[in-house]
Design a protein around this motif. Structure first.
Motif, PDB file in Angstrom:
ATOM      1  N   VAL A  60      -2.577 -53.610  20.281  1.00 55.69           N
ATOM      2  CA  VAL A  60      -2.187 -52.981  21.550  1.00 55.69           C
ATOM      3  C   VAL A  60      -1.123 -53.787  22.290  1.00 55.69           C
ATOM      4  CG1 VAL A  60      -3.031 -52.016  23.731  1.00 55.69           C
ATOM      5  CG2 VAL A  60      -4.522 -52.007  21.715  1.00 55.69           C
ATOM      6  N   TYR A  61      -1.345 -55.096  22.458  1.00 57.40           N
ATOM      7  CA  TYR A  61      -0.356 -55.926  23.148  1.00 57.40           C
ATOM      8  C   TYR A  61      -0.504 -57.382  22.727  1.00 57.40           C
ATOM      9  CZ  TYR A  61      -4.376 -56.365  26.406  1.00 57.40           C
ATOM     10  OH  TYR A  61      -5.622 -56.544  26.953  1.00 57.40           O
ATOM     11  N   MET A  90       3.635 -55.019  25.467  1.00 54.41           N
ATOM     12  CA  MET A  90       3.067 -53.860  24.779  1.00 54.41           C
ATOM     13  C   MET A  90       3.623 -53.710  23.352  1.00 54.41           C
ATOM     14  SD  MET A  90       1.040 -52.989  27.153  1.00 54.41           S
ATOM     15  CE  MET A  90       0.317 -51.568  26.299  1.00 54.41           C
ATOM     16  N   VAL A  94       0.849 -46.798  25.617  1.00 54.44           N
ATOM     17  CA  VAL A  94      -0.516 -46.605  26.121  1.00 54.44           C
ATOM     18  C   VAL A  94      -0.403 -45.984  27.512  1.00 54.44           C
ATOM     19  CG1 VAL A  94      -2.662 -47.752  26.811  1.00 54.44           C
ATOM     20  CG2 VAL A  94      -1.363 -48.640  24.874  1.00 54.44           C
ATOM     21  N   ASP A  98      -5.439 -45.002  30.434  1.00 53.38           N
ATOM     22  CA  ASP A  98      -6.234 -45.635  29.377  1.00 53.38           C
ATOM     23  C   ASP A  98      -6.298 -47.152  29.557  1.00 53.38           C
ATOM     24  OD1 ASP A  98      -6.781 -43.208  28.204  1.00 53.38           O
ATOM     25  OD2 ASP A  98      -5.369 -43.437  26.539  1.00 53.38           O
ATOM     26  N   LEU A  99      -5.163 -47.770  29.906  1.00 55.21           N
ATOM     27  CA  LEU A  99      -5.164 -49.218  30.096  1.00 55.21           C
ATOM     28  C   LEU A  99      -6.012 -49.575  31.315  1.00 55.21           C
ATOM     29  CD1 LEU A  99      -4.063 -51.812  28.818  1.00 55.21           C
ATOM     30  CD2 LEU A  99      -2.160 -51.708  30.431  1.00 55.21           C
ATOM     31  N   PHE A 130      -2.939 -48.474  38.220  1.00 52.47           N
ATOM     32  CA  PHE A 130      -2.767 -47.930  36.870  1.00 52.47           C
ATOM     33  C   PHE A 130      -2.565 -46.419  36.889  1.00 52.47           C
ATOM     34  CE2 PHE A 130      -4.648 -52.028  35.831  1.00 52.47           C
ATOM     35  CZ  PHE A 130      -3.769 -52.444  34.843  1.00 52.47           C
TER      36      PHE A 130
END
Length: 198
Positions: A60-61, A90, A94, A98-99, A130
Motif C-alpha cells: 500500500v505505501y 503511496m 487508495v 478507505d485509508l 480523510f
C-alpha cells in the motif's frame, strides 16, 4: 613518485569517494527514495527506520519515521521530545475513505477508551480530513509532523490538510497505529524501529 605509492593514493581517493557517496545515499524501498535526514521545525531529524505497509498481498505505501535521535523501542519513540515526522509514500491508489477507515481502526486497536474519549475532538477532525480526500494516488506523499508549540501538522504533497491538532497524545495515538501493541502491519513495526528492512 613511485608507481606503487601513486596507485595507493588513487585507491585511497577512490575508497574515500565511495564512502562519501554511500553516506549521502538515500534509502530506497520499492522504488521510493527516502532521505537520510530532513528538517522539521528548524531541527534536523534522522531516518529512524522505514518499510512497506502490506495489506493482505497488496503493497500500500512506504513509510519512513524521522526522529531527532535513533530510538529502538516504541516507548522511546512515543516519549521523544522535539519535532518528529512520519511519511507515507503511496504505492497504489487508495480512496481517502478507505485509508481513513484503516487509520481509525488502528487508533481504536491501540488506544484505550479513556484516551479515545479525551482525544475525541481531534480524532473526529482527523477522520473528517480523510473524507475531504477523494483519492490518494500512487506517488502521493502524506506527511505527519509533530511540532512542539503548534501540534500535529498533516500535509498531502506539501499542502496542509487541516488545522494543527494540538495534543502530543494525539500524535502518539497516530504513531501507535504502526508502533502499538496491535500494529497495522507486524513486519512494518520493527522496520520503523530500525530492526530490519521490511
Amino acid at each position: 613518485m613511485k608507481p606503487s605509492s601513486m596507485i595507493a593514493r588513487l585507491l585511497n581517493g577512490l575508497l574515500l569517494t565511495m564512502a562519501l557517496a554511500g553516506a549521502a545515499t538515500a534509502v530506497e524501498i520499492e522504488g521510493v527514495k527516502l532521505a537520510d535526514s530532513t528538517t522539521v521545525g528548524g531541527k534536523e531529524l534522522k531516518l529512524n527506520g522505514a518499510g512497506v505497509r502490506t495489506r493482505v498481498i497488496f503493497k500500500v505505501y512506504v513509510m519512513g519515521l524521522y526522529l531527532p535521535e535513533t530510538k529502538r523501542a516504541s516507548s522511546e519513540v512515543l516519549a521523544a521530545e522535539g519535532p518528529r515526522r512520519f511519511t507515507l509514500s503511496m504505492l497504489r491508489n487508495v480512496s481517502g475513505a478507505d485509508l481513513g477507515e484503516a487509520f481509525m481502526a488502528g487508533l481504536d486497536k491501540n488506544s484505550d477508551q479513556a484516551e479515545r474519549t479525551r482525544l475525541a475532538k481531534q480524532i473526529a477532525k482527523f477522520g473528517e480530513m480523510f473524507k475531504s480526500i477523494e483519492t490518494l494516488k500512487k506517488g502521493d506523499v502524506l506527511t505527519g509532523d509533530w511540532l512542539p508549540g503548534t501540534g500535529t501538522v498533516l500535509q498531502l504533497n506539501g499542502k496542509p490538510l487541516a488545522e494543527p491538532l494540538p495534543d502530543v497524545a494525539f500524535y502518539n495515538a497516530i504513531l501507535k497505529i504502526w508502533l502499538g501493541d496491535k500494529p497495522a502491519d507486524s513486519s512494518l513495526k520493527p522496520a520503523l524501529l530500525g530492526e530490519k528492512a521490511s
